[in-house]
Design an enzyme around this catalytic site. Sequence first.
Site, PDB file in Angstrom:
ATOM      1  N   PRO A  11      -3.065  -1.113 -12.727  1.00  0.00           N
ATOM      2  CA  PRO A  11      -2.055   0.034 -11.708  1.00  0.00           C
ATOM      3  C   PRO A  11      -1.999  -0.285 -10.687  1.00  0.00           C
ATOM      4  O   PRO A  11      -2.765  -0.966  -9.723  1.00  0.00           O
ATOM      5  CB  PRO A  11      -2.705   1.361 -12.223  1.00  0.00           C
ATOM      6  CG  PRO A  11      -4.142   0.975 -12.568  1.00  0.00           C
ATOM      7  CD  PRO A  11      -4.172  -0.429 -13.126  1.00  0.00           C
ATOM      8  N   ASN A  12      -0.467  -0.311 -10.278  1.00  0.00           N
ATOM      9  CA  ASN A  12       0.048  -0.310  -8.754  1.00  0.00           C
ATOM     10  C   ASN A  12       0.148  -1.722  -8.296  1.00  0.00           C
ATOM     11  O   ASN A  12       0.682  -2.013  -7.332  1.00  0.00           O
ATOM     12  CB  ASN A  12      -0.885   0.459  -7.922  1.00  0.00           C
ATOM     13  CG  ASN A  12      -0.732   1.834  -8.405  1.00  0.00           C
ATOM     14  OD1 ASN A  12       0.290   2.514  -8.468  1.00  0.00           O
ATOM     15  ND2 ASN A  12      -1.915   2.512  -8.356  1.00  0.00           N
ATOM     16  N   ARG A  19       2.897  -2.095  -1.085  1.00  0.00           N
ATOM     17  CA  ARG A  19       2.023  -1.069  -1.072  1.00  0.00           C
ATOM     18  C   ARG A  19       0.661  -1.579  -0.075  1.00  0.00           C
ATOM     19  O   ARG A  19       0.111  -2.340  -0.283  1.00  0.00           O
ATOM     20  CB  ARG A  19       1.327  -0.730  -2.280  1.00  0.00           C
ATOM     21  CG  ARG A  19       0.193   0.538  -2.433  1.00  0.00           C
ATOM     22  CD  ARG A  19      -0.316   0.489  -3.809  1.00  0.00           C
ATOM     23  NE  ARG A  19      -1.322   1.395  -3.723  1.00  0.00           N
ATOM     24  CZ  ARG A  19      -2.321   0.763  -4.299  1.00  0.00           C
ATOM     25  NH1 ARG A  19      -2.484  -0.425  -5.077  1.00  0.00           N
ATOM     26  NH2 ARG A  19      -3.764   1.638  -4.215  1.00  0.00           N
ATOM     27  N   TYR A  24      -3.710  -5.133   1.235  1.00  0.00           N
ATOM     28  CA  TYR A  24      -3.554  -6.176   0.168  1.00  0.00           C
ATOM     29  C   TYR A  24      -2.639  -7.186   0.544  1.00  0.00           C
ATOM     30  O   TYR A  24      -2.406  -8.114  -0.256  1.00  0.00           O
ATOM     31  CB  TYR A  24      -2.889  -5.443  -0.856  1.00  0.00           C
ATOM     32  CG  TYR A  24      -3.822  -4.231  -1.670  1.00  0.00           C
ATOM     33  CD1 TYR A  24      -4.837  -4.727  -2.297  1.00  0.00           C
ATOM     34  CD2 TYR A  24      -3.285  -2.944  -1.385  1.00  0.00           C
ATOM     35  CE1 TYR A  24      -5.810  -3.579  -2.583  1.00  0.00           C
ATOM     36  CE2 TYR A  24      -4.290  -1.891  -1.865  1.00  0.00           C
ATOM     37  CZ  TYR A  24      -5.396  -2.292  -2.437  1.00  0.00           C
ATOM     38  OH  TYR A  24      -6.290  -1.052  -2.881  1.00  0.00           O
ATOM     39  N   ASN A  75      -7.412  -8.388 -12.728  1.00  0.00           N
ATOM     40  CA  ASN A  75      -7.622  -7.500 -11.679  1.00  0.00           C
ATOM     41  C   ASN A  75      -7.211  -6.213 -12.355  1.00  0.00           C
ATOM     42  O   ASN A  75      -6.179  -5.866 -12.299  1.00  0.00           O
ATOM     43  CB  ASN A  75      -6.769  -7.875 -10.474  1.00  0.00           C
ATOM     44  CG  ASN A  75      -6.838  -6.903  -9.461  1.00  0.00           C
ATOM     45  OD1 ASN A  75      -7.576  -5.954  -9.356  1.00  0.00           O
ATOM     46  ND2 ASN A  75      -6.323  -7.403  -8.028  1.00  0.00           N
ATOM     47  N   ALA A  78      -7.611   0.165 -10.150  1.00  0.00           N
ATOM     48  CA  ALA A  78      -8.393   1.576 -10.383  1.00  0.00           C
ATOM     49  C   ALA A  78      -9.084   1.624 -11.494  1.00  0.00           C
ATOM     50  O   ALA A  78     -10.471   2.271 -11.553  1.00  0.00           O
ATOM     51  CB  ALA A  78      -7.513   2.570  -9.957  1.00  0.00           C
ATOM     52  N   GLU A  99     -13.172 -11.427 -12.797  1.00  0.00           N
ATOM     53  CA  GLU A  99     -12.715 -10.324 -12.337  1.00  0.00           C
ATOM     54  C   GLU A  99     -12.323 -10.428 -10.951  1.00  0.00           C
ATOM     55  O   GLU A  99     -12.897 -11.213 -10.123  1.00  0.00           O
ATOM     56  CB  GLU A  99     -14.053  -9.399 -12.305  1.00  0.00           C
ATOM     57  CG  GLU A  99     -13.618  -7.945 -11.417  1.00  0.00           C
ATOM     58  CD  GLU A  99     -14.615  -7.019 -11.720  1.00  0.00           C
ATOM     59  OE1 GLU A  99     -14.537  -5.928 -11.342  1.00  0.00           O
ATOM     60  OE2 GLU A  99     -15.574  -7.335 -12.213  1.00  0.00           O
ATOM     61  N   HIS A 101     -10.491  -9.008  -7.340  1.00  0.00           N
ATOM     62  CA  HIS A 101      -9.853  -7.892  -6.277  1.00  0.00           C
ATOM     63  C   HIS A 101      -9.528  -8.615  -5.184  1.00  0.00           C
ATOM     64  O   HIS A 101     -10.311  -9.273  -4.465  1.00  0.00           O
ATOM     65  CB  HIS A 101     -11.292  -6.854  -6.013  1.00  0.00           C
ATOM     66  CG  HIS A 101     -11.721  -6.349  -7.346  1.00  0.00           C
ATOM     67  ND1 HIS A 101     -11.045  -5.364  -7.816  1.00  0.00           N
ATOM     68  CD2 HIS A 101     -12.832  -6.551  -7.911  1.00  0.00           C
ATOM     69  CE1 HIS A 101     -11.680  -5.003  -9.032  1.00  0.00           C
ATOM     70  NE2 HIS A 101     -12.768  -5.762  -9.188  1.00  0.00           N
ATOM     71  N   ARG A 108     -15.295  -0.558   1.143  1.00  0.00           N
ATOM     72  CA  ARG A 108     -14.406   0.310   0.957  1.00  0.00           C
ATOM     73  C   ARG A 108     -15.234   1.365   0.445  1.00  0.00           C
ATOM     74  O   ARG A 108     -16.300   1.428   0.606  1.00  0.00           O
ATOM     75  CB  ARG A 108     -13.226   0.106   0.119  1.00  0.00           C
ATOM     76  CG  ARG A 108     -12.467  -1.094   0.587  1.00  0.00           C
ATOM     77  CD  ARG A 108     -11.328  -1.642  -0.137  1.00  0.00           C
ATOM     78  NE  ARG A 108     -10.299  -0.355   0.030  1.00  0.00           N
ATOM     79  CZ  ARG A 108      -9.261  -0.521  -1.050  1.00  0.00           C
ATOM     80  NH1 ARG A 108      -8.968  -1.281  -1.617  1.00  0.00           N
ATOM     81  NH2 ARG A 108      -8.506   0.830  -0.891  1.00  0.00           N
TER      82      ARG A 108
END
Length: 145
Positions: A11-12, A19, A24, A75, A78, A99, A101, A108
Site C-alpha cells: 500500500p501507498n 508521498r 522515501y 516491499n 504497512a 524484503e 524497505h 522509525r
Amino acid sequence: MTKTIYILNGPNLNLLGKRQPEIYGHDTLEDVAKNCAALGAEFGLETDLHQSNFEGGIVELIHEAREKAAGIIINPGAYTHTSVAILDALNTFEGPVFEVHISNVHKRESFRHHSYVSLRADGVMAGFGVQGYELALRRMAVLLG
C-alpha cells in the site's frame, strides 16, 4: 531460459516520489521498475513489478509467483507489520524471498520494528532508499546463478 523475479509492492507505494519525499525520496515506482529491469537484464533475469493497496491482491500475486517466478522481492509497506496472510502466502513459495524497505524502519516508530515478512525472508534490505531493490536483485542473481 530467463528467470522471472516478481517485485511486489504494498500500500501507498504507488505514491512513491510524491508521498513524504523526505523519507522515501523522489524516485517513482516506475523508476524502480526501469532500474530493476535494466539491472536484471545484465544478470539474465526478467523483472515483473506489481503494486497493490490491497492485502488480498498481494496474496494473489504471491500465489501467481509460485507458477511464474524464480524469486520474489517484496516491499509490503504497512502490511509488513500486520499481515499474517502475506506471511502464510510467502511460506508457500519455494524460491528465494527478499524484503525491501526504502527507509530504515528501525530508526522509525517502534511498531515498524516488527516484520511478519522477515520470518520468511532470506534477506532484508532497509534504509538503502530505492537502491534496496537493486541490492536485493543482485543477491537474487547470485542465489539463482
